[in-house]
Write an enzyme that holds these catalytic residues in place. Structure first.
Site, PDB file in Angstrom:
ATOM      1  N   LEU A  46     -16.664  27.400 -17.688  1.00 55.35           N
ATOM      2  CA  LEU A  46     -16.613  28.437 -16.668  1.00 55.35           C
ATOM      3  C   LEU A  46     -15.621  27.919 -15.637  1.00 55.35           C
ATOM      4  O   LEU A  46     -15.710  26.764 -15.228  1.00 55.35           O
ATOM      5  CB  LEU A  46     -17.980  28.639 -16.010  1.00 55.35           C
ATOM      6  CG  LEU A  46     -19.052  29.333 -16.839  1.00 55.35           C
ATOM      7  CD1 LEU A  46     -20.402  29.255 -16.134  1.00 55.35           C
ATOM      8  CD2 LEU A  46     -18.677  30.778 -17.108  1.00 55.35           C
ATOM      9  N   ASP A  47     -14.671  28.761 -15.228  1.00 58.23           N
ATOM     10  CA  ASP A  47     -13.678  28.267 -14.276  1.00 58.23           C
ATOM     11  C   ASP A  47     -14.341  27.958 -12.934  1.00 58.23           C
ATOM     12  O   ASP A  47     -15.505  28.278 -12.696  1.00 58.23           O
ATOM     13  CB  ASP A  47     -12.492  29.225 -14.153  1.00 58.23           C
ATOM     14  CG  ASP A  47     -12.829  30.563 -13.516  1.00 58.23           C
ATOM     15  OD1 ASP A  47     -13.633  30.607 -12.579  1.00 58.23           O
ATOM     16  OD2 ASP A  47     -12.259  31.571 -13.954  1.00 58.23           O
ATOM     17  N   GLU A  48     -13.602  27.316 -12.076  1.00 58.92           N
ATOM     18  CA  GLU A  48     -14.135  26.835 -10.803  1.00 58.92           C
ATOM     19  C   GLU A  48     -14.759  27.957  -9.967  1.00 58.92           C
ATOM     20  O   GLU A  48     -15.761  27.756  -9.295  1.00 58.92           O
ATOM     21  CB  GLU A  48     -12.997  26.157 -10.016  1.00 58.92           C
ATOM     22  CG  GLU A  48     -13.420  25.462  -8.770  1.00 58.92           C
ATOM     23  CD  GLU A  48     -12.281  24.717  -8.100  1.00 58.92           C
ATOM     24  OE1 GLU A  48     -12.556  24.028  -7.112  1.00 58.92           O
ATOM     25  OE2 GLU A  48     -11.121  24.815  -8.555  1.00 58.92           O
ATOM     26  N   SER A  50     -16.110  30.724 -11.152  1.00 57.18           N
ATOM     27  CA  SER A  50     -17.175  31.411 -11.883  1.00 57.18           C
ATOM     28  C   SER A  50     -18.438  30.581 -11.814  1.00 57.18           C
ATOM     29  O   SER A  50     -18.406  29.395 -11.529  1.00 57.18           O
ATOM     30  CB  SER A  50     -16.761  31.629 -13.342  1.00 57.18           C
ATOM     31  OG  SER A  50     -15.617  32.460 -13.401  1.00 57.18           O
TER      32      SER A  50
END
Length: 189
Positions: A46-48, A50
């Site tokens: 999960l990106d930063e 998210s």
């Protein structure tokens, strides 16, 4: 014996445990949330910006299986504006996004507007308030996971993502977990 964890990844954390990149030394890592085994890995990312459900394991085979297109991942996305039925239909059938400098058509997926605002923990960084216009929530269930795919999909149909929360991986649900919660489990499936 392999170890497995379910966590609620907070907004602002990277889906990794450490980095040797000097540019990332001030970033926050999953290791701050719990004392994980040294050989642990996140299953997917999960990106930063998210948040939500993230699975961790020491078992590479289960990681490969969950990352495959055999396991659905469901996301709730709060988008900028009052999303239209047309935008939802476009995302359902496949939308053109950029991936690795090339155009890519996403695979058909399940998308629907959420009738009610989902009951999620408050995010650590405020999104915005009503002065900036309406927002709406959609559920997207994918079995692929290109880099920032959900964000790119909602932007491609004119409704940029403001908040993104993964709520389900296969039959594992976020349920009532709080931000940063960590649950040790004996197996995933």
């Amino acid at each position: 014996m392999h170890k497995h964890f379910i966590i609620y990844k907070p907004y602002g954390f990277l889906s990794q445990f450490k980095s040797n990149d000097s540019k990332q030394q001030k970033k926050r890592f999953l290791g701050e949330l719990h004392n994980f085994p040294e050989d642990i890995m996140s299953i997917g990312r999960l990106d930063e910006k998210s948040e939500g459900l993230l699975l961790l394991t020491t078992d590479g085979k289960i990681s490969d299986y969950i990352n495959s297109q055999k396991v659905d991942k469901e996301y709730y996305a709060q988008v900028d504006g009052d999303i239209t039925d047309k935008a939802i239909e476009i995302m359902k059938s496949g939308v053109e996004i950029g991936f690795n400098g090339k155009k890519y058509i996403t695979k058909p997926c399940e998308v629907f507007r959420l009738k009610n605002i989902p009951e999620l923990p408050t995010r650590s960084k405020k999104i915005r308030d009503k002065r900036h216009g309406p927002t709406s929530w959609v559920s997207l269930t994918l079995n692929e996971g290109k880099f920032r795919q959900v964000r790119k999909m909602t932007s491609a149909v004119g409704f940029p993502t403001l908040r993104l929360v993964r709520v389900r991986i296969g039959n594992i649900h976020l349920n009532k977990m709080g931000v940063g919660d960590v649950i040790k489990v004996t197996k995933f499936f």
